[in-house]
Design an enzyme around this catalytic site. Structure first.
Site, short mmCIF file in Angstrom:
data_model
loop_
_atom_site.label_atom_id
_atom_site.label_comp_id
_atom_site.label_asym_id
_atom_site.label_seq_id
_atom_site.Cartn_x
_atom_site.Cartn_y
_atom_site.Cartn_z
CG ASP A 38 7.65 -9.17 -6.87
OD1 ASP A 38 7.02 -8.44 -6.41
OD2 ASP A 38 7.21 -9.91 -7.69
CG ASP A 59 6.29 -19.28 -6.60
OD1 ASP A 59 5.69 -19.05 -5.72
OD2 ASP A 59 5.60 -19.86 -7.97
CB VAL A 60 5.71 -16.12 -1.55
CG1 VAL A 60 6.94 -14.93 -2.03
CG2 VAL A 60 4.29 -16.19 -2.24
CG ASN A 86 3.14 -6.86 0.69
OD1 ASN A 86 1.82 -5.96 1.05
ND2 ASN A 86 3.45 -6.62 -1.07
CE1 TYR A 154 -6.94 -10.73 -1.67
CE2 TYR A 154 -8.30 -9.96 -0.67
CZ TYR A 154 -6.95 -9.81 -1.15
OH TYR A 154 -6.55 -8.24 -0.60
CE LYS A 158 -4.79 -11.03 1.46
NZ LYS A 158 -3.27 -10.77 1.06
CB THR A 189 -3.13 -0.59 -6.68
OG1 THR A 189 -4.70 -1.26 -7.06
CG2 THR A 189 -2.73 -0.61 -5.17
N1 LIG Z 1 -4.73 -3.06 -3.37
C1 LIG Z 1 -5.52 -3.97 -2.01
O1 LIG Z 1 -6.64 -2.69 -1.79
C2 LIG Z 1 -6.05 -3.99 -1.58
C3 LIG Z 1 -6.52 -4.30 -0.06
C4 LIG Z 1 -5.93 -5.36 0.70
C5 LIG Z 1 -4.59 -6.04 0.75
N2 LIG Z 1 -4.50 -5.90 -0.27
C6 LIG Z 1 -3.07 -7.12 -0.36
O2 LIG Z 1 -1.97 -6.61 0.22
C7 LIG Z 1 -0.90 -7.23 -0.66
C8 LIG Z 1 -0.17 -6.43 -1.86
O3 LIG Z 1 -1.26 -5.55 -3.20
P1 LIG Z 1 -1.01 -4.95 -4.24
O4 LIG Z 1 -2.27 -3.98 -4.30
O5 LIG Z 1 0.31 -3.96 -3.65
O6 LIG Z 1 -0.76 -5.84 -5.25
P2 LIG Z 1 0.49 -5.62 -6.52
O7 LIG Z 1 -0.32 -6.22 -7.80
O8 LIG Z 1 1.10 -4.56 -6.73
O9 LIG Z 1 1.09 -6.40 -5.65
C9 LIG Z 1 2.23 -7.53 -5.40
C10 LIG Z 1 3.64 -8.05 -6.35
O10 LIG Z 1 3.37 -9.35 -5.69
C11 LIG Z 1 3.97 -10.48 -5.97
N3 LIG Z 1 4.19 -11.71 -6.48
C12 LIG Z 1 2.62 -11.84 -7.11
N4 LIG Z 1 2.38 -13.81 -6.62
C13 LIG Z 1 3.58 -13.82 -5.80
C14 LIG Z 1 4.71 -14.81 -6.13
N5 LIG Z 1 3.59 -16.29 -6.10
N6 LIG Z 1 5.78 -15.03 -5.60
C15 LIG Z 1 6.43 -13.79 -5.43
N7 LIG Z 1 6.16 -12.68 -5.93
C16 LIG Z 1 4.51 -12.32 -5.93
C17 LIG Z 1 3.79 -9.48 -7.77
O11 LIG Z 1 4.61 -9.47 -9.24
C18 LIG Z 1 3.80 -7.89 -7.16
O12 LIG Z 1 4.98 -7.54 -7.68
C19 LIG Z 1 -1.53 -8.48 -0.99
O13 LIG Z 1 -1.08 -9.85 -0.48
C20 LIG Z 1 -3.19 -7.85 -1.61
O14 LIG Z 1 -4.09 -8.95 -1.24
C21 LIG Z 1 -4.26 -5.38 -1.26
#
Ligand SMILES: NC(=O)c1ccc[n+]([C@@H]2O[C@H](COP(=O)([O-])OP(=O)(O)OC[C@H]3O[C@@H](n4cnc5c(N)ncnc54)[C@H](O)[C@@H]3O)[C@@H](O)[C@H]2O)c1
Length: 254
Positions: A38, A59-60, A86, A154, A158, A189
């Site tokens: 992360d 950073d991913v 993720n 976004y 996806k 969230t």
């Molecule tokens: N929350 C929703 O409703 C939802 C719905 C569908 C899909 N998603 C997808 O699920 C995944 C997780 O979402 P979430 O809601 O748990 O998000 P979140 O913001 O709670 O967590 C995301 C994590 O990714 C890390 N991150 C962000 N950019 C980064 C980078 N460049 N390098 C390394 N780490 C990085 C952040 O520090 C954080 O810890 C995402 O891909 C999101 O698009 C979320």
């Protein structure tokens, strides 16, 4: 709790928060050794400590860092059995195509889609060598349906994750490597809660489309991640794995 992931090594990007954190807890509780990767050091370290796992700050979007992540996990822990790719962002600058500038578009593509390309590129060789591996890439229900409340980059990112995962699942099926696109519906969230606490009308506009009548909890998504990661999903690859409370199937909701 089952022990179906005993001895498996799982890498989770974005494991410091939300779906990634809930999945770290779930995979660890089923026996996996978890490596959290992360950008957020404090959150990532706290999560790793909680699940007796390891933390890698990166950073991913950084190709060298992603290659080093998977190579070092293999070297230090012996295998790369599960890659939960993720990490993702949905910043406010990414909006209607009419208002989203090129910088915002490109940043979201980098973090959400290019990162998944990199993680798969550097995890798959280890998995092929082992003859075993499960990759779970986080897409979204917006990969399969359109919203008038657009976040254009976004959604496109996806859709890219979904198509990439399908293709890799097909290409590497006979090497023992499964690749699935996890497509969550809206998840409860902190960000979503805050947004909807401020604007009830906005929340209702979305909730009306969900047949089960509520958003998902992160733990419900984590349960699907654990399933896809495990041998219980041994015949599931290249799938569009929807965990969306029925949204994508609904015309009229109850
Ligand atoms: N929350 C929703 O409703 C939802 C719905 C569908 C899909 N998603 C997808 O699920 C995944 C997780 O979402 P979430 O809601 O748990 O998000 P979140 O913001 O709670 O967590 C995301 C994590 O990714 C890390 N991150 C962000 N950019 C980064 C980078 N460049 N390098 C390394 N780490 C990085 C952040 O520090 C954080 O810890 C995402 O891909 C999101 O698009 C979320």
């Amino acid at each position: 709790m089952s022990t179906r992931l005993d001895g498996r090594v799982a890498v989770i990007t974005g494991g410091g928060s939300g779906i990634g954190l809930a999945s770290a807890r779930r995979l660890a509780s089923e026996g996996a050794k978890v490596v959290i990767a992360d950008l957020d050091e404090a959150a990532g370290k706290a999560a790793a400590n909680e699940v007796s796992g390891e933390f890698v700050g990166l950073d991913v979007t950084d190709a060298d860092a992603v290659r080093d992540l998977f190579d070092s996990v293999k070297a230090d822990l012996g295998s790369v059995d599960i890659a939960f790719n993720n990490a993702g962002i949905s910043p406010p600058e990414d909006d209607s195509i009419l208002d989203t500038d090129l910088d915002a578009w490109q940043r979201v593509q980098q973090v959400n889609l290019t990162s998944v390309y990199l993680c798969c590129k550097y995890a798959i060789p280890h998995m092929r060598e082992q003859g075993r591996g499960s990759i779970i890439n986080t897409a979204s229900f917006v990969a399969v349906m359109g919203a008038a409340t657009s976040q254009i980059s976004y959604t496109a990112s996806k859709g890219g994750v979904l198509a990439l995962s399908r293709e890799l699942g097909v290409q590497f099926a006979r090497d023992g490597v499964r690749v699935n696109a996890l497509c969550p519906g809206p998840v409860n969230t902190p960000l979503l809660k805050e947004l909807f606490a401020k604007d009830q009308e906005k929340a209702q506009r979305r909730l009306v489309h969900v047949p089960v009548g509520r958003f998902a909890e992160p733990e419900e998504i984590a349960a699907s991640v654990a399933f896809l990661a495990s041998d219980d999903a041994s015949f599931i690859t290249a799938s569009t794995f929807l965990v969306d409370g029925g949204i994508s199937a609904a015309y009229v909701t109850p």
